[in-house]
Motif scaffolding. Sequence first.
Motif, PDB file in Angstrom:
ATOM      1  N   LYS A   1       0.823  -1.210   0.000  1.00  0.00           N
ATOM      2  CA  LYS A   1       0.000   0.000   0.000  1.00  0.00           C
ATOM      3  C   LYS A   1       0.856   1.258   0.000  1.00  0.00           C
ATOM      4  O   LYS A   1       0.532   2.243  -0.649  1.00  0.00           O
ATOM      5  CB  LYS A   1      -0.918   0.009   1.231  1.00  0.00           C
ATOM      6  N   LYS A   2       1.981   1.218   0.762  1.00  0.00           N
ATOM      7  CA  LYS A   2       2.847   2.389   0.874  1.00  0.00           C
ATOM      8  C   LYS A   2       4.189   2.061   0.243  1.00  0.00           C
ATOM      9  O   LYS A   2       4.918   1.188   0.728  1.00  0.00           O
ATOM     10  CB  LYS A   2       3.005   2.788   2.342  1.00  0.00           C
TER      11      LYS A   2
ATOM     12  N   LYS B   1       0.306   3.799  -3.060  1.00  0.00           N
ATOM     13  CA  LYS B   1       0.740   5.185  -3.150  1.00  0.00           C
ATOM     14  C   LYS B   1       2.219   5.289  -2.794  1.00  0.00           C
ATOM     15  O   LYS B   1       2.703   4.607  -1.889  1.00  0.00           O
ATOM     16  CB  LYS B   1      -0.060   6.073  -2.189  1.00  0.00           C
TER      17      LYS B   1
ATOM     18  N   VAL C   1       5.197   7.041  -1.002  1.00  0.00           N
ATOM     19  CA  VAL C   1       5.365   7.873   0.196  1.00  0.00           C
ATOM     20  C   VAL C   1       6.802   8.358   0.259  1.00  0.00           C
ATOM     21  O   VAL C   1       7.716   7.744  -0.299  1.00  0.00           O
ATOM     22  CB  VAL C   1       5.006   7.094   1.481  1.00  0.00           C
TER      23      VAL C   1
ATOM     24  N   ALA D   1       7.086   2.919   4.834  1.00  0.00           N
ATOM     25  CA  ALA D   1       6.698   2.133   3.657  1.00  0.00           C
ATOM     26  C   ALA D   1       6.664   0.651   3.972  1.00  0.00           C
ATOM     27  O   ALA D   1       7.444   0.148   4.790  1.00  0.00           O
ATOM     28  CB  ALA D   1       7.677   2.400   2.521  1.00  0.00           C
TER      29      ALA D   1
END
Length: 501
Positions: A2-3, A29, A31, A37
């Motif tokens: 996700k990160k 996304k 970061v 992360a």
Amino acid sequence: MKKLHVSGVSPEFYRDIELIVGLFSPKAKVVGEWEVADTLIHFEIGRGERIRAVVTLTDPNRDQAWHGTHERPAVDSASEKEGRKRIKHVANYALLQVLEEATGIRQPWGILTGVRPTKLLHRMRLDGFTPDAAAALLERDYRLMPFKIELLQEIVDRQTQVLPDLYELDREVSLYVGIPFCPTKCAYCTFPAYAIRGRNGSVEEFLAGLHEEMEAVGAWLKSRGLPVTTIYLGGGTPTSITVRQMDDLFVKMKTAIPGYEGVRELTVEAGRPDTLDGEKLDLLRRWKVDRISINPQSFEENTLKLIGRHHTVQETLEKYELARSMGLHNINMDLIIGLPGEGPDTFRQSLRMMEELKPESLTVHTLSFKRGSHMTRNPEKYKTADRDEITEMVNDARAWTHRMGYVPYYLYRQKNILGNQENVGYAFPGEESLYNIIIMEERQTIIGLGCGAVSKIIPPGTDRIHRFPNPKEPQAYIDICREHIREKLEALDRAYDVDAL
């Protein structure tokens, strides 16, 4: 995943990286801080006679890493923009390799994340590629799986048979008329559609503005001598308005649009069965509407209630038979793969119902979690099938339509589509929607009229697209209608300036 923390490339790469990773993990996304992360992605890009990308994907929580490499020849004559595009292509390819190795998931559409993959194949055909050479390129450079390439080729072949002048249509235009009202809002929908109940005043004001916009655009078309290829009434659900309002709209269309009698196809999206009755269907027949849609989406009562469709399966069947009996003989129906609670067995039951109805065309959508929809905002309420089940249903649709004599004729994809699949329009040969081909392949200007309608203005002889959206909310449309019409006509004038043709 996700990160994402990304290193080794500039921020201009981030959007592409998010899209590729999003095929495996939606909402991924980039970061800024690597400490927060859950996935680290490092690129090494080599530039020279060959462009080379080395990608390392690291899961810091499991102390695991995967590596991928891809390279392609540089193009000496390429512009700076084309050079960056080639570098991104090589980087995306290497990244996809790494992600497929890490997850064990093979993406059927390879590195393609755009809405219109058929446009790529059309471009190859125009550039002189043979079907075999195009197929080899799609598999080698874009990592498409062979059965998706076969589907693309079948669709492109069909489109050029249905519209032999597809590549010369830029000297004509099509019209899209947006009616922004529905009986209710479906849970998966993000179209600019508003429940019509309680909006009687604004409906009349909106239609007055639409009539004015239609007159202005019609006068502009006449001044330019531009024929209209197709007209499509969508929304929303156009048949949400009253018979009188719809009749008035057709009268205005006939008087305002030059060459109305020569329009090749007139479609009305009558998608909600609960908006149809004998009087409205008779009106559509009298106005010689070529094609309508009556969309079940599902033949499961519980599903219809869950997604906010306030009609029953029986009502769909009755309205379909009523339309048939009243002489409407080109009917499209939609099904959606992956609706909450539905799996392969449910979908096969829907196909069995379609086998009895035999609509002239069937559009098979794969559910997409669109940003802003009720379904996306409340995912815990809507449990959907897994990737393997979605793939099975897509394959079932392909096999069933082939067996029934339907041919695929247009295709598009969406962000966050389940299983990274696609939406396909199938039709009996000769019953294909011309508008659907034109809107997907973007070979001519489509002028949008009404709420939420987007004009896609393509200057003749170019492939440049200028988007000109109308206001989405009825009151906003009413408030600035005249100013917006003026700005739209100015944009059209710039695109069709005599010196530019």
